[in-house]
Write a protein that holds these residues in place. Structure first.
Motif, short mmCIF file in Angstrom:
data_model
loop_
_atom_site.label_atom_id
_atom_site.label_comp_id
_atom_site.label_asym_id
_atom_site.label_seq_id
_atom_site.Cartn_x
_atom_site.Cartn_y
_atom_site.Cartn_z
N TYR A 46 -13.75 -52.42 84.22
CA TYR A 46 -13.53 -51.78 85.53
C TYR A 46 -14.63 -50.79 85.90
N VAL A 47 -15.86 -51.16 85.55
CA VAL A 47 -17.05 -50.38 85.89
C VAL A 47 -17.71 -51.06 87.08
N PRO A 48 -18.35 -50.31 88.00
CA PRO A 48 -19.01 -50.97 89.14
C PRO A 48 -20.09 -51.96 88.69
N MET A 49 -20.39 -52.90 89.57
CA MET A 49 -21.33 -54.00 89.34
C MET A 49 -22.64 -53.53 88.67
N GLY A 50 -23.06 -54.31 87.68
CA GLY A 50 -24.38 -54.07 87.08
C GLY A 50 -24.36 -53.52 85.66
N ALA A 51 -23.33 -53.88 84.87
CA ALA A 51 -23.26 -53.33 83.51
C ALA A 51 -22.73 -54.36 82.53
N GLY A 52 -23.61 -54.84 81.66
CA GLY A 52 -23.23 -55.74 80.59
C GLY A 52 -23.71 -55.18 79.26
N MET A 53 -23.28 -55.81 78.19
CA MET A 53 -23.67 -55.35 76.85
C MET A 53 -23.69 -56.53 75.90
N VAL A 54 -24.55 -56.43 74.88
CA VAL A 54 -24.45 -57.35 73.76
C VAL A 54 -24.44 -56.50 72.50
N VAL A 55 -23.56 -56.84 71.56
CA VAL A 55 -23.56 -56.14 70.27
C VAL A 55 -23.86 -57.16 69.16
N PHE A 56 -24.50 -56.67 68.11
CA PHE A 56 -24.91 -57.53 67.00
C PHE A 56 -24.21 -57.08 65.72
N LYS A 57 -23.68 -58.04 64.99
CA LYS A 57 -23.00 -57.74 63.73
C LYS A 57 -23.94 -56.99 62.78
N ASP A 58 -25.15 -57.53 62.65
CA ASP A 58 -26.15 -56.93 61.78
C ASP A 58 -26.97 -55.91 62.59
N PRO A 59 -26.88 -54.64 62.22
CA PRO A 59 -27.55 -53.61 63.03
C PRO A 59 -29.07 -53.73 63.02
N THR A 60 -29.61 -54.57 62.13
CA THR A 60 -31.07 -54.71 62.12
C THR A 60 -31.51 -55.97 62.87
N ALA A 61 -30.54 -56.69 63.45
CA ALA A 61 -30.86 -57.99 64.08
C ALA A 61 -31.92 -57.85 65.17
N GLN A 62 -31.82 -56.79 65.95
CA GLN A 62 -32.73 -56.67 67.10
C GLN A 62 -34.17 -56.35 66.71
N SER A 63 -34.41 -56.14 65.42
CA SER A 63 -35.80 -55.99 64.98
C SER A 63 -36.62 -57.21 65.38
N ALA A 64 -35.94 -58.34 65.50
CA ALA A 64 -36.62 -59.59 65.83
C ALA A 64 -37.24 -59.58 67.23
N ILE A 65 -36.79 -58.63 68.07
CA ILE A 65 -37.37 -58.57 69.42
C ILE A 65 -37.94 -57.18 69.70
N GLU A 66 -38.16 -56.44 68.63
CA GLU A 66 -38.65 -55.05 68.77
C GLU A 66 -40.06 -55.03 69.38
N HIS A 67 -40.31 -54.03 70.20
CA HIS A 67 -41.63 -53.90 70.81
C HIS A 67 -41.94 -52.43 71.02
N HIS A 68 -43.22 -52.13 71.11
CA HIS A 68 -43.65 -50.74 71.23
C HIS A 68 -44.76 -50.63 72.27
N ALA A 69 -45.07 -49.42 72.66
CA ALA A 69 -46.18 -49.20 73.58
C ALA A 69 -46.81 -47.87 73.20
N ALA A 70 -47.96 -47.57 73.82
CA ALA A 70 -48.66 -46.35 73.44
C ALA A 70 -48.03 -45.12 74.09
#
Lengths: 558, 558
Positions: free
Chosen positions: B341-365
């Motif tokens: 019941y939040v206004p339009m424009g809010a989704g989420m994804v959660v990962f079982k393994d907290p390190t999973a998103q390392s696979a798409i990690e990125h950095h900048a200067a």
């Protein structure tokens, strides 16, 4: 049991109240709401605590991972938000916070945002957005026209065309850039003969079909980091995001670009897209778009311009020449939450060819049916809010001339600030502003002079120390909470190595020359701190080494 | 010239006013703002015109592609918005509009949304969001815990970990699904030996490295269309989004799933991910998640659950069993703008393994530096607003028990409505609700009976006519503007072909049984219209043909 039922009924009644009874004006949340309506600047000034608490301390207030079992009173929750969240947020609208791309917002954006939220339209389809769909299509046409300047007949034909869209609204510039390159990829690998196109057959078969070993995106080293994400996401691989060096003004080196393309062709890598930057994130410079357009057309590849920052420069009669050639781009990214002064979460991409997005078209059984005008059939995102209203409002209320003034003001102010830095004995200008972004660092004039005579090894040592100085300076200034600049690392002539520089973005119309002077003055005070002075002393020692022993003044002469 | 300058100065002053002086309470916009604060339901009721104008007519108000040269008064613009936009938008919060996934909003969402807009934080980095970053991390932890139920020690370790994130906030479920599959793809094709991983080397080399000809995503035919976009975007190709038939309850057919996997392996296509659906968009059914988890683990592939709709069922002690097995998913999509019941424009994804998103990690200067807690280093999007506040507010103010009531109410109401349809002689229930979504169609009882005896050719003819009936019915009902159901096409037993059905989503707590009765009553009136009656007459003719000539009643007997 009956007690449980009673509790359940009471909770249910409370629940209905949440959906049916507005916050009382004299409630805590009602009070905040009115304070923001009356005077948002005052509200932010009063409620955001300037002095920074450490992130560790703040985290303690947001540490529980348990969803509360029982409901909380809105008033109680609001107190929490006021004390723990608002007080510890960032005053992004403050005219002295010139380190990021968020400005003060025009007042009308707030009530119109509330209207947008209250209407809660979903732009994925006409059935949940009705007039908002033509509105969004109109906004896309307006921005398309700003960039491409087609005639009325063109727009009459395409603006409300049920098969196509002139562009796509996105949550921000990253999705806009990804969308542009997705379209570019799918157009290059479009169906032909028995090959049914990359959308169906995937990248590996497409490369086989094209007879090449990879597809490259070419951009200067100043390209936004979202392009790396796009290269990864689209399956091209970051190795195929080819970064070209820049000239002294942070503009892509055309010679190297051409040489690189030749090298890629030798490696059987096909150029998918050239990306020109109209306002680099770190330095605000604009690539030579005309020459890039020429070269893209020579290569027969997609030409994308990332104008997330600089696009609105097109509003300015005096400055739009800086973006000459942008109308030759196949696609252009624009961010409304930057220089269109719309709240966070609004980007756009427009395509020169109104049929381009057919390459990513999709349908479903319950929405986005063939022949419908649902915008969702051409967007990367699905459900989306009616942010187009806020862009439409800005374009209408501020008007072309209003935006022109804002753009011209920012560029003038950047020139003024650059001059202040040039005149100041203790700062070194590290990028000359073309638009309203510039970089500099703390580096006393005599050190600048001495560095020109230094050996490479000596220079590296000095610059490493100055990196630490500027890093501490930026951190201390941020933590003091009065003003804010950001920092990045750049390779800046006459140095061969990357150095840490302070970065300033001048888009807030409320930032005055006096504020700019105070930012520099504060920085001069911060460097007097012990830790920074210790570093500067080491710099002086190396400078002495470079210049040889100081001429001894013989005490015995007199 | 001096006149031009004077005009410029006047415009500049006006411009400053826009940034510094709030709308007066007695201005048009101020009035709307207060009306919404006082009583949003009343405002929407009064200002949205029920009767539908044609889209063509509406488009005429949004046809100019020229950005206005001169500024417009806020009051004048507001009048335009009121008359041309608000009046012609969709009353998504109306309790009789039960065809889409947008409900009425709890009142507190509006003032908190305004607060969020006024603060204008950017969640890409701590420097422009400060306390909002720990807040968002906390919300991700809360939803993670709802799904995975790890212990305190787990969350203490991961919630504010600077190297990782428990999930990602997204603009919606589509980006959440794309993020999940992006992570899955990059983990399958992770660096090993001299292979530097897909993020760097791209998909074609990854396939070579894995020694396979393609990567497949497997999902039932009821899978959301965003999965097709993901397959395209990620370079896999839509051919490799393998759609599995469903059983009579719209749940994936496990036998066919396994057979298909065997076939894929024979074709040297490797399963990248199984996608289970917890609440199909069209029918609200839940896949057998336990069995899918077993099979995914047998295959050694990623198991993603798209719980964009049904995720919040986990709040309900009585109904959460429907999602048994979800805690075994590697990733789960949840949409806050649906059943949180939040206004339009809010989704989420959660990962079982907290390190999973390392696979798409990125950095900048300039941001997302190594070791920073910037959330942007693990998200597909870049700049993002502080929507986490609204999710946090919902979880705190409504609480677990409040959401439980909302979920249970919706499911009960769906059962009630299903029963109404079953009892009604003129409607056919086409999917039995597990959650709060169901489908049905107008089809008189004797036609339902007759169809069981029809030849295939006869049945197809009848169903084609009924498709038109239901399509017209849905359109006329929408255009009348009183109530709203949506429509889709489904293959529904006992029929072998897809048929057009009406679709109902029951998540608005203000929808009563009386409203449901009125929806059916209105539909019974609409079918009396001439065009629909003409179609029904054709249906009767075919029915007569199926049943043979009617038994003649001999007039002469008496």
């Amino acid at each position: 049991m009956s007690k449980n039922r009673e509790t359940a009924r009471a909770t249910l009644e409370n629940l209905y109240r949440i959906f049916t009874i507005p916050e009382a004006p004299d409630s805590t949340l009602g009070g905040i709401d009115q304070a923001i309506s009356r005077d948002v600047a005052g509200f932010l000034q009063t409620h955001i605590v300037a002095l920074e608490r450490s992130l560790d301390e703040i985290e303690a207030d947001f540490s529980s991972s348990i969803i509360p079992e029982e409901p909380t009173y809105v008033s109680e929750y609001t107190e929490f938000v006021k004390e723990k969240l608002v007080a510890q947020s960032v005053h992004t609208a403050a005219p002295g916070f010139i380190g990021h791309m968020t400005s003060a917002l025009p007042y009308f954006m707030l009530p119109l945002s509330r209207l947008m939220t209250a209407l809660n339209q979903n732009l994925v389809k006409v059935e949940t957005s009705k007039a908002f769909t033509p509105l969004e299509r109109q906004v896309l046409a307006m921005l398309h026209r700003l960039v491409y300047q087609n005639d009325n007949a063109f727009y009459d034909r395409w603006v409300h065309n049920s098969e196509h869209a002139l562009g796509a609204f996105c949550s921000g510039g990253t999705i806009a850039n990804v969308t542009a390159l997705w379209v570019a990829r799918n157009r290059l690998c479009s169906p032909s003969g028995t090959f049914r196109g990359i959308a169906h057959e995937g990248l590996a078969r497409s490369l086989k079909h094209l007879g090449c070993d990879g597809l490259a995106i070419l951009v200067s080293r100043r390209g936004h980091y979202s392009l790396g994400k796009a290269a990864d996401l689209l399956g091209l691989g970051r190795d195929n995001l080819t970064k070209i060096d820049t000239d002294a003004n942070n503009r892509i080196d055309l010679k190297q670009l051409k040489e690189t393309c030749r090298r890629l062709q030798d490696e059987n890598i096909r150029p998918l897209a050239l990306v020109g930057i109209a306002g680099t994130t770190e330095t605000g410079n604009v690539d030579p778009l005309q020459e890039m357009a020429d070269f893209a057309s020579e290569l027969g590849c997609h030409f994308h311009v990332d104008a997330a920052w600089g696009g609105p420069t097109l509003f300015s009669e005096r400055n739009r020449y800086l973006l000459d050639g942008i109308s030759r781009a196949d696609s252009v990214t624009l961010d409304a939450h930057k220089q269109l002064y719309v709240p966070m979460g609004a980007g756009m991409v427009v395509f020169k060819d109104p049929t381009a997005q057919s390459a990513i078209e999709h349908h479903a059984a319950y929405i986005l049916r063939h022949g419908s005008k649902d915008l969702g059939s051409h967007t990367l995102e699905g459900s989306r809010p009616g942010k187009a209203l806020l862009v439409h409002a800005g374009l209408s209320i501020i008007g072309r001339k209003g935006y022109e003034l804002l753009i011209d003001l920012g560029i003038e102010r950047a020139m003024t600030y650059a001059e202040m830095i040039r005149q100041h004995p203790d700062f070194e200008l590290t990028s000359t502003p073309q638009l309203n972004i510039l970089t500099y660092r703390y580096c006393p004039e005599h050190v600048q002079q001495t560095l020109l005579r230094a050996s490479e090894e000596q220079r590296l040592r000095v610059n490493l120390l100055l990196d630490q100085v500027n890093q501490l300076l930026q951190k201390d200034q941020r933590e003091a909470g009065k003003t804010f600049v950001s920092r990045t690392r750049l390779q800046v002539s006459p140095y061969a190595e990357e150095i840490t520089v302070l970065r300033v973005v001048l888009a807030n119309p409320l930032t005055t020359d006096e504020i700019l002077e105070s930012v520099l003055a504060e920085q001069c005070l911060i460097v007097l701190q012990q830790d920074i002075q210790a570093l500067l002393k080491q710099v002086e020692t190396i400078c002495d080494e470079i210049d040889g022993p100081p001429v001894e003044v013989c005490a015995e002469v007199n």
